[in-house]
Scaffold this active site. Structure first.
Site, PDB file in Angstrom:
ATOM      1  N   SER A 135       0.853  -1.176   0.000  1.00  0.00           N
ATOM      2  CA  SER A 135       0.000   0.000   0.000  1.00  0.00           C
ATOM      3  C   SER A 135       0.896   1.235   0.000  1.00  0.00           C
ATOM      4  CB  SER A 135      -0.886  -0.019   1.254  1.00  0.00           C
ATOM      5  OG  SER A 135      -1.598   1.184   1.369  1.00  0.00           O
ATOM      6  N   LYS A 161      -1.262  -0.908  -4.239  1.00  0.00           N
ATOM      7  CA  LYS A 161      -2.453  -0.119  -3.895  1.00  0.00           C
ATOM      8  C   LYS A 161      -2.008   1.324  -3.728  1.00  0.00           C
ATOM      9  CE  LYS A 161      -4.887   0.212   0.498  1.00  0.00           C
ATOM     10  NZ  LYS A 161      -5.644  -0.542   1.533  1.00  0.00           N
ATOM     11  N   LYS A 163      -3.049   5.154  -2.487  1.00  0.00           N
ATOM     12  CA  LYS A 163      -3.984   5.963  -1.716  1.00  0.00           C
ATOM     13  C   LYS A 163      -4.411   7.137  -2.592  1.00  0.00           C
ATOM     14  CE  LYS A 163      -4.017   3.869   2.310  1.00  0.00           C
ATOM     15  NZ  LYS A 163      -5.268   3.382   2.915  1.00  0.00           N
ATOM     16  N   ASP A 188      -7.386   3.199  -2.822  1.00  0.00           N
ATOM     17  CA  ASP A 188      -8.082   3.299  -1.536  1.00  0.00           C
ATOM     18  C   ASP A 188      -8.253   4.778  -1.197  1.00  0.00           C
ATOM     19  OD1 ASP A 188      -9.087   3.075   1.019  1.00  0.00           O
ATOM     20  OD2 ASP A 188      -7.369   1.969   1.843  1.00  0.00           O
ATOM     21  N   GLU A 213     -11.376   0.974  -3.069  1.00  0.00           N
ATOM     22  CA  GLU A 213     -11.651   0.702  -1.656  1.00  0.00           C
ATOM     23  C   GLU A 213     -12.231   1.937  -0.972  1.00  0.00           C
ATOM     24  OE1 GLU A 213      -8.155  -0.962   0.122  1.00  0.00           O
ATOM     25  OE2 GLU A 213      -8.891  -0.749   2.168  1.00  0.00           O
ATOM     26  N   ASP A 238     -14.042  -1.260   3.388  1.00  0.00           N
ATOM     27  CA  ASP A 238     -13.093  -1.426   4.496  1.00  0.00           C
ATOM     28  C   ASP A 238     -13.758  -0.844   5.747  1.00  0.00           C
ATOM     29  OD1 ASP A 238     -11.041  -1.143   6.355  1.00  0.00           O
ATOM     30  OD2 ASP A 238      -9.629  -0.129   5.045  1.00  0.00           O
ATOM     31  N   LYS A 262     -10.139  -6.838   8.051  1.00  0.00           N
ATOM     32  CA  LYS A 262      -9.086  -6.473   9.013  1.00  0.00           C
ATOM     33  C   LYS A 262      -9.519  -7.029  10.357  1.00  0.00           C
ATOM     34  CE  LYS A 262      -7.458  -2.195   6.860  1.00  0.00           C
ATOM     35  NZ  LYS A 262      -7.663  -0.736   6.823  1.00  0.00           N
ATOM     36  N   GLY A 290      -4.365  -4.290   6.027  1.00  0.00           N
ATOM     37  CA  GLY A 290      -3.269  -4.083   6.967  1.00  0.00           C
ATOM     38  C   GLY A 290      -3.464  -2.805   7.744  1.00  0.00           C
TER      39      GLY A 290
END
Ligand code: SMG
Ligand code: MG
Length: 370
Positions: A135, A161, A163, A188, A213, A238, A262, A290
């Site tokens: 990520s 991934k 952000k 995400d 996400e 999430d 998670k 994570g």
């Protein structure tokens, strides 16, 4: 086993590289480690609440309070023979999933050590190694982001991934996609958008993403369902999924097509496995999220990700991606096929290093109080 002592350690570890999401930039990871003792054995758990209420309402402070005043008293001195005994003792507590998970998971570790079983065996894991990705946080400039991605791809990560947030989305994803046309890629937003941004988010359909996400509000399902109807790319929830019930509601209304599990966010391994099972029944893939854990939490994530329906790569990177000196050993390393080997146990398979822990501790408590 009778739980005779419980230790709480509030720790702080500097990151190797700052981590920035749509809610801010962080230089260090604060966490709470919990240790439960019985029959001369110790089980460890990690509370993934953050320093502030940004990802979730839970913080180090709220988790400390709920542990000290409610969860530790519910467990200390009790006879425990299976994780369900802990779930039952905590069932009166609403919310505070990260606080609950830390102690429940410590008991899983304790029971595994007592029975000579690995967490993966206890949970029903089926793979010796799990596919993982990395990520990548928001960077000050696009060039710096591309350099980060370049480093991770060179290190062998087979899935990335990114952000995203308003102003750091379509152009960034386009640049990464142009440079790495075949790279499995996902994004995400950590709740940075509203339904009014649907057209903008639909532009991401052009980049062959594995998933988007949590684009919308952290508690929402209804708007996500409306957005999913307008996107080809699967939405993955999430923040909105706090329990197996939330997972069922989200799937029933079409709020997502994938779930990020998670273990801290949903309150422990028991609930995480229930979400896995529900999604498996419904043909919905899950993957392991994570929370920039230490090796204690990462060992648990690897065990969970060994379950059969964890079919997408997890946000479980090598230990060296996070901290210079983790408080537990051994460190996890990336295999050549972008997998990480699931620890063999007993319990989590990692050992907390007393001197490393001592160097990271901000405050600690042991129960019963002296
Ligand atoms: O590698 O553990 C990791 C980070 C994964 O991006 C990651 N987590 O929303 O999924 C997420 C974020 C939450 C981070 S909160 C500090
Ligand atoms: Mg997320």
């Amino acid at each position: 086993m009778r739980i005779t002592h419980i230790h709480l350690y509030h720790i702080s570890l500097p990151y190797v590289h700052p981590f920035e999401t749509s809610f801010g930039r962080e230089l260090e990871r604060e966490a709470i480690l919990v240790a439960v003792e019985a029959d001369g054995l110790t089980g460890w758990g990690e509370c993934v609440a953050g320093s502030g209420p940004w990802y979730s309402y839970e913080t180090i402070g709220t988790a400390w309070h709920v542990l000290v005043d409610f969860l530790v008293p519910a467990l200390l001195g009790q006879e425990i023979s299976q994780p369900a005994d802990v779930v039952a003792r905590f069932s009166r507590v609403r919310g505070h999933a990260m606080a609950r998970a830390s102690l429940e998971n410590a008991v899983w570790d304790l029971l595994g050590r007592a029975q000579g079983l690995s967490l993966a065996q206890m949970l029903g894991g089926v793979r010796p190694a799990v596919p993982v990705g990395v990520s990548v946080g928001i960077e000050p400039t696009l060039d710096e982001l591309l350099a980060q991605v370049e480093g991770y791809v060179a290190a062998g990560y087979g899935r990335v991934k990114l952000k995203i947030k308003p102003g750091w989305d379509v152009a960034v994803v386009r640049a990464v996609r142009e440079r790495w046309p075949e790279l499995p890629l996902q994004v995400d937003a950590n709740s940075a958008y509203t339904l009014a941004d649907a057209a903008r988010l639909a532009e991401l359909d052009a980049f062959d993403l594995l998933l988007i996400e949590q684009p919308l509000h952290h508690d929402d399902m209804v708007d996500h369902a409306a957005l999913q109807r307008r996107l080809r790319t699967p939405i993955c929830l999430d923040e909105s999924i706090h329990s197996p019930q939330h997972a069922r509601w989200a799937l029933d209304i079409g709020a997502c097509r994938i779930i990020n599990v998670k273990v801290g966010r949903v309150g422990g391994f028991t609930a995480a496995r229930q979400i896995h099972d529900l999604c498996a029944e419904r043909g919905v893939p899950v993957w392991c999220g994570g929370m920039l854990e230490t090796n204690v939490g990462r060992a648990g994530n690897l065990a969970l990700a060994a379950l059969p329906n964890f079919t997408l790569p997890g946000d479980i990177s090598a230990s060296a991606r996070y901290f210079h000196h983790d408080i537990a050993a051994p460190d996890f390393t990336l295999n050549a096929d972008s997998t990480i080997t699931v620890p063999g146990g007993p319990g989590s398979g990692v050992q907390v290093l007393p001197e490393r822990l001592a160097a990271a501790v901000v405050r600690s408590l042991v129960f019963p109080l002296g």
